[in-house]
Design a protein around this motif. Sequence first.
Motif, PDB file in Angstrom:
ATOM      1  N   ASP A 153       1.016  -0.752  -0.220  1.00 18.55           N
ATOM      2  CA  ASP A 153      -0.448  -0.249  -0.043  1.00 18.55           C
ATOM      3  C   ASP A 153       0.909   0.906   0.296  1.00 18.55           C
ATOM      4  OD1 ASP A 153      -2.808  -1.202  -0.065  1.00 18.55           O
ATOM      5  OD2 ASP A 153      -2.493  -1.339   2.116  1.00 18.55           O
ATOM      6  N   ASP A 154       0.248   1.962  -0.851  1.00 18.98           N
ATOM      7  CA  ASP A 154       1.522   3.593  -1.041  1.00 18.98           C
ATOM      8  C   ASP A 154       0.512   4.168   0.577  1.00 18.98           C
ATOM      9  OD1 ASP A 154       2.867   5.701  -1.244  1.00 18.98           O
ATOM     10  OD2 ASP A 154       2.941   5.611  -3.348  1.00 18.98           O
ATOM     11  N   PHE A 162       8.566 -12.565   7.197  1.00 17.88           N
ATOM     12  CA  PHE A 162       9.168 -11.704   7.640  1.00 17.88           C
ATOM     13  C   PHE A 162      10.309 -11.768   6.655  1.00 17.88           C
ATOM     14  CE2 PHE A 162      12.996 -14.584   7.756  1.00 17.88           C
ATOM     15  CZ  PHE A 162      12.442 -15.966   6.733  1.00 17.88           C
ATOM     16  N   ARG A 163      10.560 -11.673   5.925  1.00 16.34           N
ATOM     17  CA  ARG A 163      11.977 -11.394   4.597  1.00 16.34           C
ATOM     18  C   ARG A 163      11.593  -9.727   4.464  1.00 16.34           C
ATOM     19  NH1 ARG A 163      11.865 -15.951   3.669  1.00 16.34           N
ATOM     20  NH2 ARG A 163      10.507 -15.596   1.310  1.00 16.34           N
ATOM     21  N   ASP A 164      10.399  -9.850   4.423  1.00 10.81           N
ATOM     22  CA  ASP A 164      10.197  -8.437   3.368  1.00 10.81           C
ATOM     23  C   ASP A 164       9.004  -6.882   4.141  1.00 10.81           C
ATOM     24  OD1 ASP A 164       8.399  -6.412   1.899  1.00 10.81           O
ATOM     25  OD2 ASP A 164       7.269  -7.779   1.246  1.00 10.81           O
ATOM     26  N   GLY A 165      10.512  -6.390   4.447  1.00 14.30           N
ATOM     27  CA  GLY A 165      10.923  -4.834   5.259  1.00 14.30           C
ATOM     28  C   GLY A 165       9.900  -4.084   4.838  1.00 14.30           C
ATOM     29  N   ARG A 166       9.047  -4.086   3.914  1.00 13.37           N
ATOM     30  CA  ARG A 166       8.606  -2.556   3.428  1.00 13.37           C
ATOM     31  C   ARG A 166       7.622  -2.102   4.719  1.00 13.37           C
ATOM     32  NH1 ARG A 166       5.705  -4.785  -2.013  1.00 13.37           N
ATOM     33  NH2 ARG A 166       5.741  -6.689  -0.736  1.00 13.37           N
ATOM     34  N   PHE A 189       8.450  -1.611   7.413  1.00 15.15           N
ATOM     35  CA  PHE A 189       9.776  -0.951   8.080  1.00 15.15           C
ATOM     36  C   PHE A 189       8.769   0.337   8.287  1.00 15.15           C
ATOM     37  CE2 PHE A 189      11.555  -4.862   9.182  1.00 15.15           C
ATOM     38  CZ  PHE A 189      11.468  -5.664  10.638  1.00 15.15           C
ATOM     39  N   SER A 190       8.824   0.947   6.501  1.00 21.14           N
ATOM     40  CA  SER A 190       9.454   1.589   6.263  1.00 21.14           C
ATOM     41  C   SER A 190       7.990   2.526   6.725  1.00 21.14           C
ATOM     42  CB  SER A 190       9.271   1.921   4.543  1.00 21.14           C
ATOM     43  OG  SER A 190      10.631   2.219   4.757  1.00 21.14           O
ATOM     44  N   ALA A 220       7.823   3.797  10.377  1.00 21.30           N
ATOM     45  CA  ALA A 220       8.401   5.161   9.803  1.00 21.30           C
ATOM     46  C   ALA A 220       7.787   6.364   9.418  1.00 21.30           C
ATOM     47  CB  ALA A 220       9.697   4.482   9.203  1.00 21.30           C
ATOM     48  N   LEU A 221       7.145   6.101   7.801  1.00 18.67           N
ATOM     49  CA  LEU A 221       6.365   7.199   7.811  1.00 18.67           C
ATOM     50  C   LEU A 221       5.191   7.297   8.611  1.00 18.67           C
ATOM     51  CD1 LEU A 221       5.817   5.980   3.916  1.00 18.67           C
ATOM     52  CD2 LEU A 221       7.467   8.173   4.844  1.00 18.67           C
TER      53      LEU A 221
END
Lengths: 196, 566
Positions: A85-86, A111-115, A117-118, A121-122
């Motif tokens: 999702d953007d 678990f390997r998909d770190g999107r 985290f951003s 943060a956003l």
Amino acid sequence: MSEHVSQTNRVLSYPKGGKPAIITNEWQVWHGDETELSNLNPKQKVLVPFSWWLMHGQAQVKDSTSELAKRIQEKTIGVWFAADDDILKHLDVIEAGKSIWPLVGADFPVFRDGRSFSTAALLRERFHWTGEIRAIGDVLIDQLILGARSGFDSFALRADQNTDVALKQFDLFSVRTQNSWRDCRSQLSNQLTEAV
Amino acid sequence: MYKYDYIDQTLVNERVTQFKDQVQRRIDGSLPEEEFRPLRLQNGLYHQRHAYMLRVAIPYGLLSSEQLRTLANISEKYDRGYGHFTTRQNIQFNWIKLEETPAILADLAKVQMHAIQTSGNCIRNITSDAFAGVAADEYVDPRPVCELLRQWSTLHPEFAFLPRKFKFAVCGAKEDRTILLCHDVGISLKKNTNGELIADIYAGGGMGRTPILGSLIKESLPWNVLPSYLTALLRVYNRFGRRDNIYKARIKILVKALGPEEFARQVEGEWASIKDGDDNFQQSEWDRVAKHFTKPAYKTAEQISTEDLVQSALENERAAFARWLERNVKAHQVPGYASVIFSLKPHGSVAPGDATTEQMLAIADLADQYSFSELRVTHEQNLVLADVEQARLLELWHKAKAQNVVLPNIGLLTDIIACPGGDFCSLANAKSLPIAKAIQERFDDLDYLHDLGEISLNISGCINSCGHHHVGNIGVLGVDKDGQEWYQITLGGEQGNHAAIGKVIGPSFGAEQIPDVMADIIDTFVKHRTADEPFIETYRRLGVTPFKEAAYLNRSKESSAAGATA
């Protein structure tokens, strides 16, 4: 595991400035495909997919007689963001959501998909989201520190994860070398900078 | 050299504890291999063909003699008596036991070293100019920036599970010695007219399957805003880099798909909201770090001419010493000093970049005696003593000879960059080390090599191109065809300010053909070169055709001769 109980009903809560603790999970993650929202227990707190909210949620919010509007009023509806999702394309919706959703989630499809985290943060940096952000999906013990520092303050751990190990994760590091949602880097936060 | 403060040391110590716990959970079975894998990779631990391999970080290639001794001791105690210096200025050990890794990390932590983020889909060890701080052509010493960025990127929470690995290089000299444009992000440092430190940012470069040179996406960025700008850049990549296809997951594919202008615009958009935040470096941080990179206590010494240096040697040594001075000794910023490169490429005997325990211990002693107890690791897989008094060069040469590291082949055909290839690496399609060995044996004549001049020869055992074959003047790439090992040749690659990606000349060759193919390519060069023209210039002048024809003409003769006898 110290107790042989299913942990799907347990969530690791780690409020900013607080202590990590295992709490009972009150929120069901609804994926939007397995059944109609209306089929779920109306008292159940539900995280709905953000994409579903965009298609259906907003219209119903305005219709105060709708079932969804009632749920919103009762604070039993939140949304969860998929990894792709953007959220920056929906600034207004999320801004409005700040006063509507008691909780938002961000999903780890694997678990390997770190999107996400951003995403967290956003939400903290850009939207100044102060409410709870929950990590959902394939959430493992060894991601907890990363999540906690990126902006998450609760974690719906995968059912097989050992909660004893999980609770100890946040004590592993007493220093940090970059800013995060929780702390600024140690170099700026204290003066313990003597060479060793 | 940078010295850890309480914070750095505590972080590294606590990291040892964290990884020890992860290893323990792997051993007791509570952490499955699939989930342990990214965790161990983020600590440089691979599972290779024969054993575990541990890659230890050497940030921006800088090493103290004490650290090198520790590496030597690790090679002795936990490995088979050697270590392998890599093209990313790291060192790796090939024969490691999983259960011993926490102890190794604890040994490393005692000398301010670690293996954090030397692999995995995160920000990798930051590389830089091996001659940083001493190179005669330097605008700016890049090391304080490298160190600040090392700290910023270490265990960064948001960027530990990126779509793919992420490599930074930082350069501050006129001549680029970092292959800046072949990095996910290249940071070119300089000073503006007001004397302020600024950075040009290049993004989207890389080798591997789709070699692309990076594009300039931001000019004249003040040094202190690097953390916020790079956060914005990585955030765009983390969110929009492709995750559906491992081969298309590097930032170069995203930058190419969007176009550098659009990528830069998106980064700018993200940066706008965080550029004034408290992420940015503060002057106090710079001051704390930069004081470790001041000049050592150089003596006041007169510059000595090469001629005088050569004359100081015994008559029967002069030719060899002069050759060493020419190839392995580089100009320095300070009069009376020079930088010395130890060649880890003895002809035909060991893998390029390998050093034995004994060599490491002896070289550490030489660093103590001749170069302020410091060393550098080059991306060409050699070692450097950066601050040697010219007056002591002859003495150093004599001592270093005993360690077999004075072969004067730096920058020449046999200064081969090679990955460990199929002998060790489980990714490799073909071996690289026997190819390097065979070429070194074929071109063993130093006079001839010197006459040929500068030629870079890079060998990779697979398309991941750890041997940087794309930027070799001559590149060799191992490929697999029906379970057999073949080798594809590229020509025209170059590192440095005129960085270029080599072109494949045609069908691949068998391993046994490679030395002959090299000979044909080199003969063609010799036939067509003018005066002292370097290989790359002859190639650029003539194009690929004569080289290609030479490489295949003799091979077709060979196969028809073989056909006639069959």
